[in-house]
Design an enzyme around this catalytic site. Structure first.
Site, PDB file in Angstrom:
ATOM      1  N   LYS A 241     -17.349  -0.557   5.963  1.00 13.61           N
ATOM      2  CA  LYS A 241     -17.979  -1.108   5.066  1.00 13.61           C
ATOM      3  C   LYS A 241     -19.087  -1.036   4.964  1.00 13.61           C
ATOM      4  O   LYS A 241     -19.975  -1.325   3.991  1.00 13.61           O
ATOM      5  CB  LYS A 241     -17.322  -2.753   5.556  1.00 13.61           C
ATOM      6  CG  LYS A 241     -17.881  -3.819   4.517  1.00 13.61           C
ATOM      7  CD  LYS A 241     -17.126  -4.968   4.616  1.00 13.61           C
ATOM      8  CE  LYS A 241     -17.244  -6.105   3.314  1.00 13.61           C
ATOM      9  NZ  LYS A 241     -16.670  -7.138   3.603  1.00 13.61           N
TER      10      LYS A 241
ATOM     11  N   PHE B 137     -11.316  -7.043  13.801  1.00  7.96           N
ATOM     12  CA  PHE B 137     -10.367  -7.473  12.927  1.00  7.96           C
ATOM     13  C   PHE B 137      -9.768  -6.225  11.795  1.00  7.96           C
ATOM     14  O   PHE B 137     -10.920  -5.602  11.072  1.00  7.96           O
ATOM     15  CB  PHE B 137     -10.716  -8.650  12.159  1.00  7.96           C
ATOM     16  CG  PHE B 137      -9.829  -9.358  11.308  1.00  7.96           C
ATOM     17  CD1 PHE B 137      -8.635  -9.672  11.748  1.00  7.96           C
ATOM     18  CD2 PHE B 137      -9.942  -9.223   9.806  1.00  7.96           C
ATOM     19  CE1 PHE B 137      -7.731 -10.192  10.735  1.00  7.96           C
ATOM     20  CE2 PHE B 137      -9.009  -9.763   8.998  1.00  7.96           C
ATOM     21  CZ  PHE B 137      -7.904 -10.078   9.500  1.00  7.96           C
ATOM     22  N   GLN B 138      -8.630  -5.934  11.863  1.00  7.62           N
ATOM     23  CA  GLN B 138      -8.138  -4.967  10.978  1.00  7.62           C
ATOM     24  C   GLN B 138      -8.603  -3.572  11.110  1.00  7.62           C
ATOM     25  O   GLN B 138      -9.043  -2.859  10.168  1.00  7.62           O
ATOM     26  CB  GLN B 138      -8.260  -5.563   9.330  1.00  7.62           C
ATOM     27  CG  GLN B 138      -7.604  -6.497   8.993  1.00  7.62           C
ATOM     28  CD  GLN B 138      -7.395  -6.993   7.584  1.00  7.62           C
ATOM     29  OE1 GLN B 138      -8.364  -6.557   6.761  1.00  7.62           O
ATOM     30  NE2 GLN B 138      -6.099  -7.537   7.059  1.00  7.62           N
TER      31      GLN B 138
ATOM     32  N   MET C 248      24.703   8.446   2.077  1.00  3.46           N
ATOM     33  CA  MET C 248      24.536   9.597   2.934  1.00  3.46           C
ATOM     34  C   MET C 248      24.839   9.313   4.280  1.00  3.46           C
ATOM     35  O   MET C 248      25.642  10.199   4.920  1.00  3.46           O
ATOM     36  CB  MET C 248      23.293  10.242   2.602  1.00  3.46           C
ATOM     37  CG  MET C 248      23.084  11.741   3.254  1.00  3.46           C
ATOM     38  SD  MET C 248      24.385  12.856   2.335  1.00  3.46           S
ATOM     39  CE  MET C 248      23.502  13.400   1.032  1.00  3.46           C
TER      40      MET C 248
ATOM     41  N   GLU D  34       0.556  -1.300   0.154  1.00  8.14           N
ATOM     42  CA  GLU D  34       0.118   0.023  -0.097  1.00  8.14           C
ATOM     43  C   GLU D  34       0.933   1.146   0.143  1.00  8.14           C
ATOM     44  O   GLU D  34       0.378   2.261  -0.459  1.00  8.14           O
ATOM     45  CB  GLU D  34      -1.049   0.159   1.422  1.00  8.14           C
ATOM     46  CG  GLU D  34      -2.183  -0.778   1.283  1.00  8.14           C
ATOM     47  CD  GLU D  34      -1.710  -2.295   1.843  1.00  8.14           C
ATOM     48  OE1 GLU D  34      -0.554  -2.668   1.947  1.00  8.14           O
ATOM     49  OE2 GLU D  34      -2.535  -3.162   1.828  1.00  8.14           O
TER      50      GLU D  34
END
Lengths: 163, 570
Positions: B162, B112-113, B478, B50
């Site tokens: 949802k 959940f999630q 760097m 993502e």
């Protein structure tokens, strides 16, 4: 220097956390913060008491204005204004101290709003410094509990904050 | 006609003319994905993580000037996206990220999630919304696009539970809408602009300093005309590269921590400074106390009032859209009877040319090891200076900024503010999809590229023919440079062991892999990569570069702009 910043914002869920988050993320001081809906239920009015240099205060007002939900911001301390805070103090009130406590409350125009045979609960309104002065005037050993609302403020005269 | 929340999300995106949605499906967004399956207005690009979805959307926005869109699921989908959102936030990039959320009834129950998306993203978005009622969805989507793309742009998150995506309501997409709490300033204050023009005309040692705001505000044309009319020196920040042509003599190059000697010296010693769409940040002016030692008057044009007088006190603040302000100031300049002080300007340019003659970007071109700067210079030549260049973060990013001379805006795509390693490849994907026929190169290092290496798979799926130019010095360059300078050459954890064979890795995804070890092979490799034969192919070039090369000039953190460390005399 101490500044009282008033703001109007959309009364949306999470509005308070946007302001509180801004202050903590940028390391600004919050002495107190009060918030409640206004006569228009879609608006929240917030009063923030903060301290900082002129540069910091300028940044605070700019950053607050930048929040998408904020409608208006005003630094009340830039002009004539009224500041009020409510304090409830529960104190021991026994023996000779009981009368003394009542007198001190009277001097500060406090009201005793709850009484038991051993305690008073005193309601006091005024500027933050007046409330501080009351707490200093009574023996700290007598204080059982203190609760303060934090300051609310409004401009004097024509000065107002409208959406 | 009634529509479900999921249909509404998809139809709003279509109404906004969205071309690409970069995303990754999951439980909370399945209704939305089902609607995406049924439509053909926009293309969904399936990334492999993502973070890359948001970076690709961000790069699409940077390159095109339009709003980029990403779609992720709840919980880990959101937390993975946060780095991308914060990256876009720091560089003021307009993106809308639609995130799935657990059903409203489950919010707060550690479902959940589930994560508190609005809470987690709040410090790194311009604004965010949780849509609890399907009736608010279309209006919220409209607000998201308006807020992301106007004023000082930035990312907006729309969190959609949802159940809301399943609920039905009448769909109507508002053409416009007003928000009483949001109205960005467009025009500059006329009195302040007059003062500014007057101040510029009185200047003896003027300097123009421009940042990402010129690029974001599409003000390059106005800036070029304004700067050329005045004949003043100009410098661009890392974010502002391409805002004024790099090959123009008036351009002193980039300023700041790794800016040119002449740009930094001119910044420090000018008497009137015009800052446009730039924010005087720590990597640009170094220590503000040191910067303030020299007397100069500052004019600052910015769309965001909070950027003005944040780190440096300014004399003439002008809040407004940079394109409008520059156009208005150009009119004032043309009307003015006075002209810039030619004698003073001449003397100032003589001084600047003296600084420029130090040739601070020179490097040793001899030797059997490939110099990273040389690869960037050759890339510039081979691509005719006209490619879109994305970069990751580190030494290679600075070399890209210093040696690829950007003449056009929106060609240089990098993470300036947050400094996010791993952006390069997904950035290149977003740009290439927006401009399928353009040359797109990702200048990266062997460390950065591995932070989103999984996107080689996305490039395969969508046949995205980006060219990856890896300056492989087997070090986090760097970090190694700072350890050499400031930590007694104790190279703690900055050496990259166990590197993959990048050629084979690229080939395993069906791409073209090349390994280049010798300086004499650099040009041929680049030419081949950009040849018509490989136009449709993704090419991964692994340039084995000098391990000890450092980025110069350098202003150490906390030091002043004129306290530069220059490359050793060659």
């Amino acid at each position: 220097m101490r500044h009282i910043i008033s703001l109007l914002m959309e009364n949306e869920a999470g509005a308070l956390s946007r302001v509180a988050g801004l202050f903590s993320a940028r390391g600004y001081n919050i002495e107190s913060l009060t918030v409640a809906p206004t006569e228009d239920a879609t608006l929240s009015r917030m009063t923030i008491v903060t301290t900082g240099s002129e540069e910091i205060i300028e940044q605070i007002t700019k950053q607050l204005n930048k929040l998408v939900d904020v409608i208006k911001v005003m630094d009340l301390t830039e002009g004539r204004h009224i500041e009020r805070e409510l304090m409830l103090v529960k104190v021991k009130a026994v023996g000779t101290g009981r009368e003394e406590m009542k007198r001190t409350a009277d001097i500060f125009r406090g009201r005793i709003i709850d009484v038991t045979d051993a305690t008073y609960t005193i309601e006091l309104t005024g500027t933050g410094s007046k409330l501080d002065a009351f707490l200093e005037a009574i023996d700290s050993a007598f204080i059982i509990e203190t609760v303060r609302t934090g300051a609310s403020g409004i401009g004097r005269g024509e000065r107002s904050l409208k959406a | 006609m009634e529509a479900t929340g999921a249909e509404i999300v998809v139809r709003c995106l279509a109404e906004e003319g969205v071309e690409f949605v970069f995303g990754y499906p999951g439980g909370a967004v399945l209704n939305i994905y089902d609607e995406i399956f049924k439509q053909n207005k926009f293309k969904h690009v399936l990334v492999r993580h993502e973070q890359a979805a948001v970076h690709a959307a961000d790069a699409y926005a940077r390159a095109t000037g339009r709003v980029g869109v990403a779609l992720v699921t709840s919980g880990p989908g959101v937390t993975n996206a946060v780095t991308g959102i914060a990256t876009a936030y720091m560089d003021s990039i307009p993106i809308v990220v639609v995130t799935g959320q657990v059903p409203t009834a489950a919010i707060g129950l550690d479902a959940f999630q589930e994560v508190d998306t609005v809470g987690i993203t709040r410090p790194c978005v311009k604004h965010n919304f949780l849509v609890k009622d399907v009736k608010d969805l279309a209006v919220t989507m409209k607000k998201a696009f308006i807020i992301a793309s106007t004023g000082r742009p930035g990312p907006v998150v729309v969190d959609v539970p949802k159940d809301v995506t399943a609920h039905l309501t009448e769909f109507e997409y508002p053409a416009t809408l007003e928000m009483r709490s949001y109205s960005p300033v467009a025009k500059g204050h006329s009195g302040q602009m007059k003062r500014a023009v007057q101040m510029l005309l009185e200047a003896k040692r003027p300097m123009i300093y421009t940042g990402g705001g010129v690029v974001l505000g599409d003000a390059s044309e106005q800036l070029a005309e304004f700067t050329r009319l005045l004949g003043f020196p100009i410098t661009n920040t890392l974010m502002g590269l391409g805002g004024f042509p790099a090959t123009d003599r008036q351009n002193l190059g980039m300023l700041g921590m790794h800016g040119t000697y002449e740009a930094n010296m001119a910044m420090q010693h000018c008497d009137v400074l015009l800052a446009v769409g730039a924010r005087f940040d720590d990597r640009v002016i170094g220590n503000p106390a040191h910067f303030a030692r020299e007397q100069r008057r500052i004019i600052h044009v910015d769309i965001d009032p909070s950027s003005i007088s944040k780190r440096v006190r300014v004399d003439v603040p002008i809040v407004g859209d940079v394109q409008n302000v520059l156009a208005d100031m150009l009119v004032l300049l043309k009307q003015a009877k006075e002209k810039p002080d030619a004698a003073a300007l001449n003397a100032w340019w003589t001084q600047i040319e003296l600084w420029r003659s130090k040739d601070c970007l020179k490097y040793n071109r001899n030797g059997a090891i490939i110099k990273p700067q040389y690869v960037v210079e050759k890339l510039w030549e081979v691509t005719g200076g006209d490619a879109f260049i994305t970069s990751d973060v580190g030494q290679h990013q600075m070399w890209a900024a210093q040696y690829y001379k950007f003449d056009k805006p929106r060609r240089w795509i990098n993470s300036g503010g947050l400094g996010t390693m791993g952006v390069g490849l997904p950035y290149a994907m977003g740009v290439q999809l927006a401009f399928p026929d353009a040359q797109v190169a990702c200048i990266t290092g062997e460390s950065s590229i591995q932070m989103n290496i999984q996107e080689l798979s996305t490039c395969k799926q969508y046949r995205i023919p980006v060219k990856v130019v890896t300056l492989n010095n087997r070090y986090m360059g760097m970090v190694r440079q700072w350890q050499e300078f400031f930590y007694g050459s104790r190279y703690a954890e900055s050496y990259m062991e166990s590197l993959p064979d990048f050629v084979k890795l690229a080939e395993s995804y069906g791409h073209v892999g090349m390994r280049i070890d010798k300086p004499e092979d650099v040009e041929a490799a680049l030419k081949e990569a950009f040849s018509p034969a490989l136009k449709e192919r993704m090419v991964f070039m692994d340039f084995q570069t000098d391990q000890t090369e450092n980025v110069f000039p350098m202003v150490e953190g906390g030091k002043g702009l004129s306290e530069m460390i220059l490359a050793e005399e060659l």
